[in-house]
Design a protein around this motif. Structure first.
Motif, PDB file in Angstrom:
ATOM      1  N   ALA A  35      24.694  42.853  59.655  1.00  0.00           N
ATOM      2  CA  ALA A  35      25.516  41.885  58.913  1.00  0.00           C
ATOM      3  C   ALA A  35      26.985  42.151  59.240  1.00  0.00           C
ATOM      4  CB  ALA A  35      25.260  42.029  57.420  1.00  0.00           C
ATOM      5  N   ASP A  36      27.696  41.092  59.642  1.00  0.00           N
ATOM      6  CA  ASP A  36      29.089  41.262  60.048  1.00  0.00           C
ATOM      7  C   ASP A  36      30.021  40.215  59.443  1.00  0.00           C
ATOM      8  OD1 ASP A  36      28.302  39.039  61.462  1.00  0.00           O
ATOM      9  OD2 ASP A  36      28.858  39.811  63.429  1.00  0.00           O
ATOM     10  N   GLY A  37      29.522  39.352  58.584  1.00  0.00           N
ATOM     11  CA  GLY A  37      30.360  38.333  57.964  1.00  0.00           C
ATOM     12  C   GLY A  37      30.693  37.164  58.869  1.00  0.00           C
ATOM     13  N   ARG A  38      30.098  37.109  60.048  1.00  0.00           N
ATOM     14  CA  ARG A  38      30.340  35.999  60.979  1.00  0.00           C
ATOM     15  C   ARG A  38      29.106  35.131  61.066  1.00  0.00           C
ATOM     16  NH1 ARG A  38      33.893  37.734  65.878  1.00  0.00           N
ATOM     17  NH2 ARG A  38      35.018  39.479  64.981  1.00  0.00           N
ATOM     18  N   ARG A  39      29.306  33.925  61.524  1.00  0.00           N
ATOM     19  CA  ARG A  39      28.200  33.024  61.795  1.00  0.00           C
ATOM     20  C   ARG A  39      28.061  32.864  63.302  1.00  0.00           C
ATOM     21  NH1 ARG A  39      29.486  27.574  59.106  1.00  0.00           N
ATOM     22  NH2 ARG A  39      30.025  28.974  57.430  1.00  0.00           N
ATOM     23  N   THR A  40      26.894  32.439  63.719  1.00  0.00           N
ATOM     24  CA  THR A  40      26.685  32.122  65.136  1.00  0.00           C
ATOM     25  C   THR A  40      26.851  30.634  65.327  1.00  0.00           C
ATOM     26  OG1 THR A  40      25.171  33.969  65.449  1.00  0.00           O
ATOM     27  CG2 THR A  40      25.032  32.175  67.043  1.00  0.00           C
ATOM     28  N   ILE A  41      27.571  30.282  66.374  1.00  0.00           N
ATOM     29  CA  ILE A  41      27.757  28.891  66.774  1.00  0.00           C
ATOM     30  C   ILE A  41      26.982  28.696  68.069  1.00  0.00           C
ATOM     31  CG2 ILE A  41      29.442  27.146  67.478  1.00  0.00           C
ATOM     32  CD1 ILE A  41      29.761  28.119  64.585  1.00  0.00           C
ATOM     33  N   GLY A  42      26.122  27.708  68.094  1.00  0.00           N
ATOM     34  CA  GLY A  42      25.397  27.364  69.312  1.00  0.00           C
ATOM     35  C   GLY A  42      25.819  25.981  69.787  1.00  0.00           C
ATOM     36  N   ARG A  43      25.990  25.836  71.083  1.00  0.00           N
ATOM     37  CA  ARG A  43      26.341  24.534  71.666  1.00  0.00           C
ATOM     38  C   ARG A  43      25.396  24.221  72.811  1.00  0.00           C
ATOM     39  NH1 ARG A  43      31.354  26.542  71.001  1.00  0.00           N
ATOM     40  NH2 ARG A  43      32.498  25.517  69.375  1.00  0.00           N
ATOM     41  N   ILE A  44      25.109  22.934  72.973  1.00  0.00           N
ATOM     42  CA  ILE A  44      24.326  22.469  74.104  1.00  0.00           C
ATOM     43  C   ILE A  44      24.990  21.209  74.643  1.00  0.00           C
ATOM     44  CG2 ILE A  44      22.729  21.127  72.648  1.00  0.00           C
ATOM     45  CD1 ILE A  44      20.496  21.960  74.669  1.00  0.00           C
ATOM     46  N   TRP A  45      25.019  21.103  75.968  1.00  0.00           N
ATOM     47  CA  TRP A  45      25.498  19.889  76.621  1.00  0.00           C
ATOM     48  C   TRP A  45      24.805  19.771  77.963  1.00  0.00           C
ATOM     49  CZ3 TRP A  45      28.269  24.338  76.205  1.00  0.00           C
ATOM     50  CH2 TRP A  45      28.869  24.865  77.343  1.00  0.00           C
ATOM     51  N   TRP A  46      24.869  18.598  78.558  1.00  0.00           N
ATOM     52  CA  TRP A  46      24.115  18.362  79.790  1.00  0.00           C
ATOM     53  C   TRP A  46      24.835  17.358  80.664  1.00  0.00           C
ATOM     54  CZ3 TRP A  46      22.612  17.553  74.817  1.00  0.00           C
ATOM     55  CH2 TRP A  46      22.575  16.244  74.369  1.00  0.00           C
ATOM     56  N   GLU A  47      24.489  17.409  81.961  1.00  0.00           N
ATOM     57  CA  GLU A  47      25.012  16.435  82.920  1.00  0.00           C
ATOM     58  C   GLU A  47      24.161  15.191  82.817  1.00  0.00           C
ATOM     59  OE1 GLU A  47      24.877  18.387  86.725  1.00  0.00           O
ATOM     60  OE2 GLU A  47      26.637  19.570  86.273  1.00  0.00           O
ATOM     61  N   SER A  48      24.637  14.065  82.967  1.00  0.00           N
ATOM     62  CA  SER A  48      25.979  13.652  83.328  1.00  0.00           C
ATOM     63  C   SER A  48      26.818  13.296  82.122  1.00  0.00           C
ATOM     64  CB  SER A  48      25.900  12.462  84.259  1.00  0.00           C
ATOM     65  OG  SER A  48      25.298  11.353  83.589  1.00  0.00           O
ATOM     66  N   VAL A  49      26.285  13.477  80.937  1.00  0.00           N
ATOM     67  CA  VAL A  49      27.028  13.270  79.700  1.00  0.00           C
ATOM     68  C   VAL A  49      27.508  14.639  79.226  1.00  0.00           C
ATOM     69  CG1 VAL A  49      26.876  12.498  77.310  1.00  0.00           C
ATOM     70  CG2 VAL A  49      25.581  11.311  79.092  1.00  0.00           C
ATOM     71  N   TYR A  50      28.795  14.774  78.966  1.00  0.00           N
ATOM     72  CA  TYR A  50      29.324  16.075  78.562  1.00  0.00           C
ATOM     73  C   TYR A  50      29.646  16.151  77.075  1.00  0.00           C
ATOM     74  CZ  TYR A  50      29.313  17.556  83.348  1.00  0.00           C
ATOM     75  OH  TYR A  50      28.911  17.919  84.605  1.00  0.00           O
ATOM     76  N   ALA A  51      29.046  15.280  76.271  1.00  0.00           N
ATOM     77  CA  ALA A  51      29.198  15.391  74.828  1.00  0.00           C
ATOM     78  C   ALA A  51      28.459  16.644  74.373  1.00  0.00           C
ATOM     79  CB  ALA A  51      28.637  14.160  74.138  1.00  0.00           C
ATOM     80  N   LYS A  52      29.087  17.451  73.548  1.00  0.00           N
ATOM     81  CA  LYS A  52      28.484  18.702  73.111  1.00  0.00           C
ATOM     82  C   LYS A  52      27.913  18.552  71.706  1.00  0.00           C
ATOM     83  CE  LYS A  52      31.368  21.721  75.881  1.00  0.00           C
ATOM     84  NZ  LYS A  52      32.270  22.862  75.919  1.00  0.00           N
ATOM     85  N   VAL A  53      26.755  19.160  71.503  1.00  0.00           N
ATOM     86  CA  VAL A  53      26.148  19.267  70.181  1.00  0.00           C
ATOM     87  C   VAL A  53      26.387  20.699  69.709  1.00  0.00           C
ATOM     88  CG1 VAL A  53      23.986  19.219  68.894  1.00  0.00           C
ATOM     89  CG2 VAL A  53      24.403  17.542  70.712  1.00  0.00           C
ATOM     90  N   THR A  54      26.943  20.864  68.517  1.00  0.00           N
ATOM     91  CA  THR A  54      27.256  22.181  67.977  1.00  0.00           C
ATOM     92  C   THR A  54      26.461  22.419  66.706  1.00  0.00           C
ATOM     93  OG1 THR A  54      29.502  22.050  68.864  1.00  0.00           O
ATOM     94  CG2 THR A  54      29.118  23.673  67.124  1.00  0.00           C
ATOM     95  N   LEU A  55      25.783  23.572  66.634  1.00  0.00           N
ATOM     96  CA  LEU A  55      25.025  23.971  65.451  1.00  0.00           C
ATOM     97  C   LEU A  55      25.572  25.285  64.914  1.00  0.00           C
ATOM     98  CD1 LEU A  55      21.349  23.307  66.629  1.00  0.00           C
ATOM     99  CD2 LEU A  55      22.863  21.779  65.357  1.00  0.00           C
ATOM    100  N   HIS A  56      25.485  25.468  63.584  1.00  0.00           N
ATOM    101  CA  HIS A  56      25.953  26.682  62.922  1.00  0.00           C
ATOM    102  C   HIS A  56      24.772  27.401  62.279  1.00  0.00           C
ATOM    103  CE1 HIS A  56      30.402  25.583  62.507  1.00  0.00           C
ATOM    104  NE2 HIS A  56      29.853  24.588  63.157  1.00  0.00           N
ATOM    105  N   ALA A  57      24.627  28.688  62.559  1.00  0.00           N
ATOM    106  CA  ALA A  57      23.708  29.553  61.817  1.00  0.00           C
ATOM    107  C   ALA A  57      24.583  30.268  60.792  1.00  0.00           C
ATOM    108  CB  ALA A  57      23.016  30.537  62.744  1.00  0.00           C
ATOM    109  N   ALA A  58      24.681  29.692  59.593  1.00  0.00           N
ATOM    110  CA  ALA A  58      25.682  30.114  58.617  1.00  0.00           C
ATOM    111  C   ALA A  58      25.108  30.853  57.415  1.00  0.00           C
ATOM    112  CB  ALA A  58      26.454  28.885  58.130  1.00  0.00           C
ATOM    113  N   ASN A  59      23.822  31.176  57.427  1.00  0.00           N
ATOM    114  CA  ASN A  59      23.205  31.772  56.246  1.00  0.00           C
ATOM    115  C   ASN A  59      22.958  33.274  56.373  1.00  0.00           C
ATOM    116  OD1 ASN A  59      23.137  29.379  54.746  1.00  0.00           O
ATOM    117  ND2 ASN A  59      21.349  28.698  55.889  1.00  0.00           N
ATOM    118  N   GLY A  60      23.634  33.924  57.289  1.00  0.00           N
ATOM    119  CA  GLY A  60      23.540  35.377  57.397  1.00  0.00           C
ATOM    120  C   GLY A  60      22.585  35.842  58.475  1.00  0.00           C
ATOM    121  N   SER A  61      22.599  37.138  58.687  1.00  0.00           N
ATOM    122  CA  SER A  61      21.787  37.755  59.726  1.00  0.00           C
ATOM    123  C   SER A  61      20.301  37.486  59.478  1.00  0.00           C
ATOM    124  CB  SER A  61      22.051  39.251  59.761  1.00  0.00           C
ATOM    125  OG  SER A  61      21.376  39.838  60.849  1.00  0.00           O
TER     126      SER A  61
END
Length: 103
Positions: A35-61
């Motif tokens: 446990a470190d008090g931080r959350r994990t941020i995950g991103r995914i994107w793909w060619e040929s569209v570079y719009a990124k999807v961002t997810l938060h793991a915000a509920n702890g380790s």
């Protein structure tokens, strides 16, 4: 397909995972390690569209975000990134990125 943030497990790292099994594959961000008090941020994107999807793991380790289902065609290059963040609006830190071709 999995990528870990730059911290070791003992310092409270996280990871982003994409199942890369074709149409409607799941993407998640997960927090693990000490446990470190931080959350994990995950991103995914793909060619040929570079719009990124961002997810938060915000509920702890030991927790993951809800899955995001990605509909990509076989042969598409997809990128996955995992970062750590202090709070919802903090700066992204200790990021790592990987890529693969959709099966």
């Amino acid at each position: 397909m999995i990528v870990y943030s730059a911290d070791p497990y003992s310092a409270g790292n996280g990871f982003a995972i994409y199942t890369n099994s074709g149409i409607d594959s799941a993407f998640r961000a997960c927090d693990e390690g000490a446990a470190d008090g931080r959350r994990t941020i995950g991103r995914i994107w793909w060619e040929s569209v570079y719009a990124k999807v961002t997810l938060h793991a915000a509920n702890g380790s030991g927790t993951c975000s809800e899955p995001y289902y990605v509909r990509l065609l076989s042969g598409t290059r997809v990128y996955v990134e995992a970062c750590e963040r202090q709070g919802a609006s903090g700066a992204d830190e200790k990021c790592r990125t990987t890529w693969d071709i959709v099966a």
